[in-house]
Scaffold this motif. Structure first.
Motif, mmCIF file in Angstrom:
data_model
loop_
_atom_site.group_PDB
_atom_site.id
_atom_site.type_symbol
_atom_site.label_atom_id
_atom_site.label_comp_id
_atom_site.label_asym_id
_atom_site.label_seq_id
_atom_site.Cartn_x
_atom_site.Cartn_y
_atom_site.Cartn_z
ATOM 1 N N ALA A 153 2.178 -5.394 -3.779
ATOM 2 C CA ALA A 153 2.629 -5.412 -5.261
ATOM 3 C C ALA A 153 3.321 -4.021 -5.841
ATOM 4 O O ALA A 153 4.804 -4.344 -6.037
ATOM 5 C CB ALA A 153 1.672 -5.740 -6.165
ATOM 6 N N TYR A 154 3.300 -2.943 -5.418
ATOM 7 C CA TYR A 154 3.678 -2.120 -5.930
ATOM 8 C C TYR A 154 5.675 -1.627 -5.331
ATOM 9 O O TYR A 154 5.914 -1.272 -6.563
ATOM 10 C CB TYR A 154 2.901 -0.567 -5.510
ATOM 11 C CG TYR A 154 3.473 1.055 -6.112
ATOM 12 C CD1 TYR A 154 3.817 0.767 -7.111
ATOM 13 C CD2 TYR A 154 4.325 1.190 -5.016
ATOM 14 C CE1 TYR A 154 4.278 2.159 -7.609
ATOM 15 C CE2 TYR A 154 5.274 2.282 -5.530
ATOM 16 C CZ TYR A 154 4.959 2.637 -6.258
ATOM 17 O OH TYR A 154 5.555 4.136 -6.830
ATOM 18 N N PHE A 155 5.212 -1.666 -4.655
ATOM 19 C CA PHE A 155 6.716 -1.650 -3.641
ATOM 20 C C PHE A 155 7.739 -2.931 -3.815
ATOM 21 O O PHE A 155 8.810 -2.860 -3.957
ATOM 22 C CB PHE A 155 6.439 -1.795 -1.924
ATOM 23 C CG PHE A 155 6.106 -0.380 -1.272
ATOM 24 C CD1 PHE A 155 6.585 0.817 -1.939
ATOM 25 C CD2 PHE A 155 5.075 -0.253 -0.542
ATOM 26 C CE1 PHE A 155 6.051 1.907 -1.382
ATOM 27 C CE2 PHE A 155 4.676 0.213 -0.282
ATOM 28 C CZ PHE A 155 5.109 2.175 -0.492
ATOM 29 N N SER A 156 6.501 -4.308 -3.951
ATOM 30 C CA SER A 156 7.812 -5.421 -4.743
ATOM 31 C C SER A 156 8.270 -4.761 -5.893
ATOM 32 O O SER A 156 9.802 -4.822 -6.605
ATOM 33 C CB SER A 156 7.057 -6.867 -4.686
ATOM 34 O OG SER A 156 6.833 -6.839 -3.497
ATOM 35 N N GLY A 157 7.230 -5.023 -6.759
ATOM 36 C CA GLY A 157 7.538 -4.714 -8.362
ATOM 37 C C GLY A 157 8.970 -2.387 -8.193
ATOM 38 O O GLY A 157 9.594 -3.235 -9.050
ATOM 39 N N TYR A 158 8.608 -2.192 -7.705
ATOM 40 C CA TYR A 158 9.397 -1.189 -7.776
ATOM 41 C C TYR A 158 11.216 -1.443 -6.876
ATOM 42 O O TYR A 158 11.781 -0.835 -7.459
ATOM 43 C CB TYR A 158 8.500 0.023 -6.619
ATOM 44 C CG TYR A 158 9.758 0.806 -6.382
ATOM 45 C CD1 TYR A 158 9.544 2.169 -6.931
ATOM 46 C CD2 TYR A 158 10.339 1.827 -5.393
ATOM 47 C CE1 TYR A 158 10.030 3.529 -7.351
ATOM 48 C CE2 TYR A 158 11.837 2.890 -4.712
ATOM 49 C CZ TYR A 158 11.610 3.839 -6.409
ATOM 50 O OH TYR A 158 12.730 4.696 -5.991
ATOM 51 N N LEU A 159 10.950 -1.821 -5.621
ATOM 52 C CA LEU A 159 12.325 -2.444 -5.719
ATOM 53 C C LEU A 159 13.025 -3.702 -6.594
ATOM 54 O O LEU A 159 13.748 -3.650 -6.398
ATOM 55 C CB LEU A 159 12.160 -3.046 -4.323
ATOM 56 C CG LEU A 159 11.930 -1.923 -3.281
ATOM 57 C CD1 LEU A 159 11.862 -2.576 -2.394
ATOM 58 C CD2 LEU A 159 12.880 -1.139 -3.280
ATOM 59 N N GLY A 180 5.483 -10.875 -5.200
ATOM 60 C CA GLY A 180 5.305 -9.811 -3.585
ATOM 61 C C GLY A 180 3.714 -9.495 -3.399
ATOM 62 O O GLY A 180 3.556 -9.470 -1.863
ATOM 63 N N GLY A 181 2.965 -9.224 -4.500
ATOM 64 C CA GLY A 181 1.737 -8.676 -3.695
ATOM 65 C C GLY A 181 1.186 -9.487 -3.794
ATOM 66 O O GLY A 181 0.064 -10.036 -2.560
ATOM 67 N N ILE A 182 0.875 -11.398 -4.100
ATOM 68 C CA ILE A 182 0.290 -12.840 -3.527
ATOM 69 C C ILE A 182 1.094 -12.871 -2.187
ATOM 70 O O ILE A 182 0.155 -13.411 -1.974
ATOM 71 C CB ILE A 182 0.621 -14.077 -4.514
ATOM 72 C CG1 ILE A 182 -0.116 -13.213 -5.438
ATOM 73 C CG2 ILE A 182 0.286 -14.472 -3.737
ATOM 74 C CD1 ILE A 182 0.015 -14.080 -6.845
#
Length: 281
Positions: A153-159, A180-182
């Motif tokens: 979720a962190y990387f998906s949100g970051y990108l 992304g986290g799910i």
């Protein structure tokens, strides 16, 4: 980013150690210790007008629930005594306490206890003699959904993150990150399921390697991941309302027990329900 990655690595290491002792009473003792520390952290949040006696009663209740396999008492009588004792605290210490603080501490602590109990219940749902290591695998699934999903979720949100999910509560969390986290939780769970089935550690009644259960793994891991996000936001909401950054400092740079297990506590019940489904099919 560094904190998230380190947290994930630490979580994986802790999960590996926990899996190794999962069927040992030491695991239950450690689970109780985690709960006891969490209760202390909660007490600190609602310290004004709180009661040390009621907090101690919550720890005792946790011991009865978590260690019930090893104590010669039934949980129901202990629960009755607990309720009566809590009422007595309110009645006889009326001038020195605030009911809101005591009730908030009790509600939050029982919420934590429910999550921990869900993990321990896996050993009851899938006893070792019948299902071999299935219960410990389900514990690994909890860790993958909670911590693996958090990293994804962190990387998906970051990108890709553009749309804030809860701007007033957690400004950095985005809808794209949650999706992304799910998805990450689902993919990681499926990979772990395939790896587990290849290891030939399943018991005679295990069905985790049968493709018919993969849809259930997908559905429950997705639900669990969403619940983990909600659990994280819930913990953040309590911190924001009380003006604190972390619940504790037991892990330097990472906060307290509740800071690291906030999402885990709601993921566990979803995984326990998955275990129930697999056993009944």
């Amino acid at each position: 980013m560094k904190t998230r990655v380190i947290s994930g690595i630490v979580g994986i290491i802790v999960a590996i150690i926990a899996v190794m002792i999962f069927y040992n009473p030491i695991f239950d003792i450690v689970a109780f210790a985690v709960y006891a520390v969490a209760v202390f952290e909660i007490y600190r949040v609602f310290k004004k007008g709180n009661s040390k006696i009621s907090t101690a009663l919550l720890v005792i209740l946790g011991a009865a629930v978590v260690l019930h396999r090893y104590i010669p008492f039934q949980i129901m009588p202990i629960a009755v005594v607990f309720i009566v004792a809590m009422v007595c605290v309110v009645v006889f210490d009326f001038e020195n306490m605030e009911f809101v603080s005591i009730a908030s501490t009790a509600a939050f602590s029982i919420y934590v206890l429910f999550g921990i109990y869900s993990i321990l219940r896996l050993k009851t749902i899938m006893p070792y003699n019948t299902y071999r290591y299935d219960a410990s695998f389900m514990f690994v699934v909890c860790a993958c959904i909670a911590w693996g999903g958090d990293i994804m979720a962190y990387f998906s949100g970051y990108l890709f993150g553009k749309h804030k999910m809860a701007p007033k509560l957690s400004p950095k969390k985005t809808i794209e990150g949650a999706i992304g986290g799910i998805l990450g939780s689902v993919i990681i769970t499926l990979i772990m399921a395939v790896m587990y089935s290849k290891m030939n550690l399943t018991g005679s009644n295990s069905a985790l390697y049968i493709a018919n259960h993969y849809p259930a793994l997908i559905i429950f891991s997705a639900i669990g991941s969403f619940m983990g996000i909600v659990g994280d936001l819930f913990a953040s909401a309590v911190k924001r309302q009380h003006g604190i950054k972390d619940y504790g400092n037991i892990m330097p740079g990472h906060g307290g027990i509740l800071d690291r297990f906030d999402s885990f506590l709601l993921v566990a019940p979803a995984v326990a329900l998955l275990a129930e489904y697999i056993v009944k099919m």
